[in-house]
Design a protein around this motif. Structure first.
Motif, short mmCIF file in Angstrom:
data_model
loop_
_atom_site.label_atom_id
_atom_site.label_comp_id
_atom_site.label_asym_id
_atom_site.label_seq_id
_atom_site.Cartn_x
_atom_site.Cartn_y
_atom_site.Cartn_z
N SER A 39 0.82 -1.21 0.00
CA SER A 39 0.00 0.00 0.00
C SER A 39 0.85 1.25 0.00
O SER A 39 0.41 2.31 -0.45
N ASP A 40 2.08 1.14 0.52
CA ASP A 40 2.97 2.30 0.55
C ASP A 40 3.79 2.44 -0.73
O ASP A 40 4.48 3.43 -0.92
N THR A 41 3.76 1.43 -1.58
CA THR A 41 4.60 1.43 -2.77
C THR A 41 3.92 2.18 -3.89
O THR A 41 2.72 2.05 -4.09
N THR A 42 4.69 2.99 -4.62
CA THR A 42 4.13 3.76 -5.72
C THR A 42 3.54 2.82 -6.76
O THR A 42 4.17 1.87 -7.19
N PRO A 406 12.99 -2.96 -10.30
CA PRO A 406 13.15 -2.14 -9.10
C PRO A 406 13.79 -0.79 -9.43
O PRO A 406 14.59 -0.67 -10.35
N LEU A 407 13.40 0.22 -8.68
CA LEU A 407 13.93 1.56 -8.90
C LEU A 407 15.41 1.62 -8.58
O LEU A 407 15.92 0.84 -7.77
N SER A 408 16.10 2.57 -9.22
CA SER A 408 17.53 2.75 -8.99
C SER A 408 17.75 3.87 -7.98
O SER A 408 17.32 5.01 -8.22
N PRO A 409 18.39 3.61 -6.84
CA PRO A 409 18.59 4.66 -5.83
C PRO A 409 19.47 5.79 -6.36
O PRO A 409 20.41 5.56 -7.11
N ILE A 410 19.14 7.01 -5.96
CA ILE A 410 19.94 8.16 -6.37
C ILE A 410 21.36 8.04 -5.84
O ILE A 410 22.34 8.34 -6.54
N ALA A 411 21.49 7.59 -4.60
CA ALA A 411 22.81 7.50 -3.98
C ALA A 411 23.63 6.35 -4.53
O ALA A 411 24.85 6.33 -4.38
N GLY A 412 22.99 5.39 -5.19
CA GLY A 412 23.73 4.24 -5.69
C GLY A 412 23.98 3.23 -4.60
O GLY A 412 24.42 3.57 -3.50
N ILE A 622 12.05 10.11 -7.93
CA ILE A 622 10.79 9.49 -7.51
C ILE A 622 10.81 9.23 -6.01
O ILE A 622 11.82 8.78 -5.45
N LYS A 623 9.66 9.50 -5.36
CA LYS A 623 9.42 9.02 -4.00
C LYS A 623 8.76 7.66 -4.11
O LYS A 623 7.65 7.53 -4.63
N ASN A 624 9.44 6.64 -3.63
CA ASN A 624 8.90 5.30 -3.78
C ASN A 624 7.79 5.01 -2.78
O ASN A 624 6.83 4.30 -3.08
N ASN A 625 7.91 5.54 -1.58
CA ASN A 625 6.92 5.30 -0.54
C ASN A 625 6.30 6.62 -0.10
O ASN A 625 6.94 7.67 -0.11
N ALA A 626 5.04 6.53 0.32
CA ALA A 626 4.33 7.74 0.76
C ALA A 626 5.00 8.37 1.97
O ALA A 626 4.91 9.58 2.19
N ALA A 627 5.70 7.56 2.77
CA ALA A 627 6.32 8.08 3.98
C ALA A 627 7.65 8.77 3.72
O ALA A 627 8.21 9.41 4.62
N SER A 630 11.76 12.79 1.08
CA SER A 630 12.42 13.29 -0.13
C SER A 630 12.52 12.15 -1.13
O SER A 630 12.39 10.97 -0.78
N ALA A 631 12.75 12.52 -2.39
CA ALA A 631 12.88 11.51 -3.44
C ALA A 631 14.21 10.79 -3.28
O ALA A 631 15.27 11.41 -3.27
N LEU A 632 14.14 9.47 -3.17
CA LEU A 632 15.34 8.67 -2.95
C LEU A 632 15.77 7.89 -4.19
O LEU A 632 16.85 7.30 -4.20
N TYR A 633 14.91 7.89 -5.23
CA TYR A 633 15.18 7.05 -6.38
C TYR A 633 15.22 7.88 -7.67
O TYR A 633 14.55 8.91 -7.79
N GLN A 634 16.02 7.41 -8.60
CA GLN A 634 16.10 8.07 -9.90
C GLN A 634 14.79 7.91 -10.66
O GLN A 634 14.05 6.95 -10.45
N GLY A 635 14.54 8.86 -11.58
CA GLY A 635 13.28 8.85 -12.33
C GLY A 635 13.26 7.85 -13.46
O GLY A 635 14.20 7.07 -13.68
N ARG A 636 12.13 7.89 -14.23
CA ARG A 636 11.96 7.00 -15.37
C ARG A 636 11.39 7.74 -16.57
O ARG A 636 10.81 7.13 -17.47
#
Length: 700
Positions: A39-42, A406-412, A622-627, A630-636
């Motif tokens: 439910s928290d996942t985009t 799976p999304l790619s984290p901004i920090a790697g 992208i913010k992957n979770n509603a909680a 800040s955006a932790l993942y790279q976009g698409r």
């Protein structure tokens, strides 16, 4: 074995569902996901996670002892003979006879033309004809153009012998002084103005001709021409003095000159034949220029004559060669059967393997499982809607189904680069009349494969991450182009990254093989190169490839954008042919502003919203979770592609990449079987936008 052959008809909706499920990755196991996590996942849809997954295609065995990699045997890769077979249809067989005739004719024609040129000296005829014709004409023309030069030089010398003394007479201060003194002397009369005979005259002898005159004052009417004679004698003596001081008489011993009052007044004057030296210099200069001009003219005209003759003979010979080649090609094409053509292809992909990445590019399979995705960041197969403009300036909601890695984290995250991919392949060119029979047990051919027409290769990749990849399927919006309108559309971002920080890569790193791709062809030994054409034909073992030979691409980061929601990739058909096309970008600002990119520094405007996908960024975060705060993942949603290999970096303050060229930079490396390597450094292809691309199959 039981075989069932039937024609099944099913609805298009079933086809769409089948395509969707075919995109699902195979999984060794599924991780249970809680409802709260989902439910928290985009997005909404089916979430998948691979846990401890590995696979390798090996040959069939009725009594299997398990994977060869689990039995501790030597060269376990020899069992990697499970295959995927691809048979391109290729030719339009309704036109095959004419195509075969044309192909044989062209091959024979080209071969006979080439051989005719060799046999009949075509490649040397032009040069030999040109040289011989040139030499003959040059000698004749040079003789013609140089013949009048000696007379020209003699005339020039005669002219200078008059002109240069005149210049001294008119401009040299010493000579002008002498003339004035001599002129006054003759005007006063050589007898000093006393009456009497010539014998009483007091003549001044300075080495020039002695003349006697009466004073001009005795001839007031000029009838006796005393003034004219004074001028004539003074002029004659002056030209003589020019020769004594500066001309041909400068070397003459003349005591009358040296003892004269005039000469002594010159204060140690040195006599030199400067006039003679100047005449010699000027005549030689004219001679050099005249002979050079004659040479240039003779060479130019000889070259024109030689070129015309060489061209004429070469064209005559070439026409004869073409005529003979045409005759030979017609005969060969007429008598050659179509079946001799190798117009069929057969592709076998063996030992397709996925496993956990290790530090070796010498093996295709590590026999270790890897995990892919998590409860918070899983694979998703979902549906969605996006409001976009595609071909017209009118926005509409477009529904789609998407398969998302799976999304790619901004920090790697280093642990994401954990996939090892390997396979080897045999690619054959088969004769047209080769058998198309298939072994019902193995699915392989029964004949028709020839080792002499085989390309054998191996592919190994370490440290791969597909995270951030995505494929969407949808129906396109209406368009005035019928090929674009309301058809199957697709967008995809394919991301194959190996190194989140490629700027730190160095040729001295000990773990280069842990992040890289290797393409190789050489076998380890001749004995380990398999037996016969290919395992699918005779059940032989797989080859063992050389441990180090091949092309190495260290730390490749490949991010490819193929279509987007504003510029779809469409799939269509024309007759029996398939059309794959990245649609044209329309000339509508509301659409192309969403695609084109603002690079900054005057390269674009703020209206441009497009971006480049690379290992650091891929569009709007992208913010992957509603909680998430800040955006932790790279976009698409990036619109431009990039490929980087080796030691590369992001230009500070921008999203542009550049290859580093330091002494320790690396990326593209070739190694031979002796282990000798050649480092070609790093490479970047950045900001690639496909304006329009259309691929159409033919002959199906």
């Amino acid at each position: 074995m039981t075989q069932i052959k039937a024609i099944l008809k099913f609805r298009k909706s079933y086809l769409a569902m089948t395509i969707g499920f075919s995109l699902l990755p195979s999984a060794h196991a599924m991780q249970e996901l809680s409802d709260s996590s989902l439910s928290d996942t985009t997005g909404e849809g089916v979430a998948l996670v691979l846990d401890d997954f590995k696979m390798v295609f090996q040959g069939p065995k009725d009594l299997s002892d398990g994977s060869s990699y689990a039995r501790g045997i030597q060269n376990p890769g020899q069992a990697d003979t499970g295959f995927i077979r691809i048979i391109p249809t290729g030719e339009n067989y309704n036109q095959l006879g004419q195509r075969a005739y044309d192909k044989i004719y062209k091959t024979s024609y080209d071969s006979n033309v080439l051989q005719g040129k060799i046999d009949r000296g075509y490649n040397t005829l032009y040069t030999s004809t040109y040289n011989s014709t040139y030499d003959t004409n040059y000698r004749s023309l040079y003789s013609t153009y140089t013949q009048p030069i000696p007379d020209k030089l003699t005339a020039e010398r005669t002219k200078l012998q008059s002109e240069i003394p005149d210049r001294y007479f008119n401009s040299d201060t010493i000579i002008q002084r002498y003339f004035n003194e001599r002129h006054n002397y003759y005007r006063a009369g050589t007898n000093g103005g006393f009456l009497g005979g010539d014998d009483d005259a007091k003549v001044i002898n300075d080495g020039t001709t002695i003349y006697k005159t009466r004073p001009v004052s005795e001839d007031p009417t000029g009838v006796l021409k005393y003034a004219a004679k004074a001028l004539e004698y003074a002029t004659t003596n002056t030209y003589e003095m020019i020769q004594l001081l500066y001309g041909g008489r400068a070397g003459e011993a003349n005591t009358n000159l040296t003892n004269s009052t005039f000469y002594k007044s010159l204060n140690s004057f040195t006599r030199n034949n400067t006039i003679g030296a100047e005449i010699t210099t000027l005549v030689q200069r004219l001679s050099d220029a005249s002979y050079a001009a004659a040479t240039i003219r003779a060479k130019f005209e000889a070259g024109q004559l030689a070129e015309a003759e060489a061209k004429r003979l070469t064209e005559e010979l070439y026409t004869s060669i073409l005529r003979d080649a045409r005759t030979a090609a017609l005969l060969e094409a007429k008598n050659t059967p179509v079946s001799s053509l190798r117009t069929k292809a057969d592709v076998f992909i063996y030992g397709l393997a996925l496993s956990k990445s290790d530090g070796s590019l010498s093996t295709r399979y590590s026999n270790q499982g890897f995990s892919w995705g998590s409860a918070d960041n899983p694979w998703l197969f979902r549906a969605g809607t996006e409001n976009v403009k595609q071909f017209k300036d009118a926005a509409k909601d477009v529904g789609y189904i998407a398969l998302e890695a799976p999304l790619s984290p901004i920090a790697g995250v280093e642990s994401d680069n954990n996939i090892k991919l390997g396979f080897w392949s045999d690619i054959f060119a088969r004769a047209l009349d080769s058998s198309n029979l298939v072994d019902p047990i193995t699915g392989g051919p029964t004949s028709g494969l020839d080792t002499d027409y085989r390309l054998r290769t191996q592919f190994v990749a370490n440290g791969l991450s597909f995270n951030g990849s995505q494929v969407r399927l949808f129906q396109t919006l209406e368009s005035d182009n019928k090929d674009y309108s309301q058809t199957l559309g697709m967008t995809s971002i394919i991301r194959l990254n190996t190194n989140d920080r490629p700027e730190t890569l160095s040729s001295s790193d000990a773990n280069l093989n842990s992040k890289g791709i290797r393409l190789s062809t050489a076998a380890k030994t001749n004995a380990l190169d398999g037996d016969g054409p290919t395992p699918a034909l005779n059940g032989s073992v797989a080859p063992i490839f050389h441990d180090s030979e091949g092309l190495y691409l260290y730390s490749p980061n490949i991010n490819l954008v193929l279509g987007n929601m504003y510029q779809p990739f469409v799939v269509g058909s024309e007759g029996n042919n398939i059309i794959l096309e990245v649609t044209r970008i329309p000339k509508i600002p509301a659409i192309y502003n969403q695609i084109y990119q603002n690079y900054g520094g005057g390269l674009g405007t703020t209206d441009l919203k497009g971006s480049t996908c690379n290992v650091y960024s891929c569009g709007t975060p992208i913010k992957n979770n509603a909680a998430d705060t800040s955006a932790l993942y790279q976009g698409r949603n990036a619109t431009h592609s990039s490929i980087s290999i080796g030691t590369t970096e992001r230009v500070p303050g921008t999203n542009m990449l550049r290859a580093k060229d330091g002494v320790n930079s690396t990326g593209i490396v070739f190694k031979n079987t002796d282990g000798v390597s050649k480092n070609f450094g790093s490479a970047v292809i950045d900001g690639v936008l496909i304006q329009h691309l259309k691929i159409k199959t033919t002959g199906l």
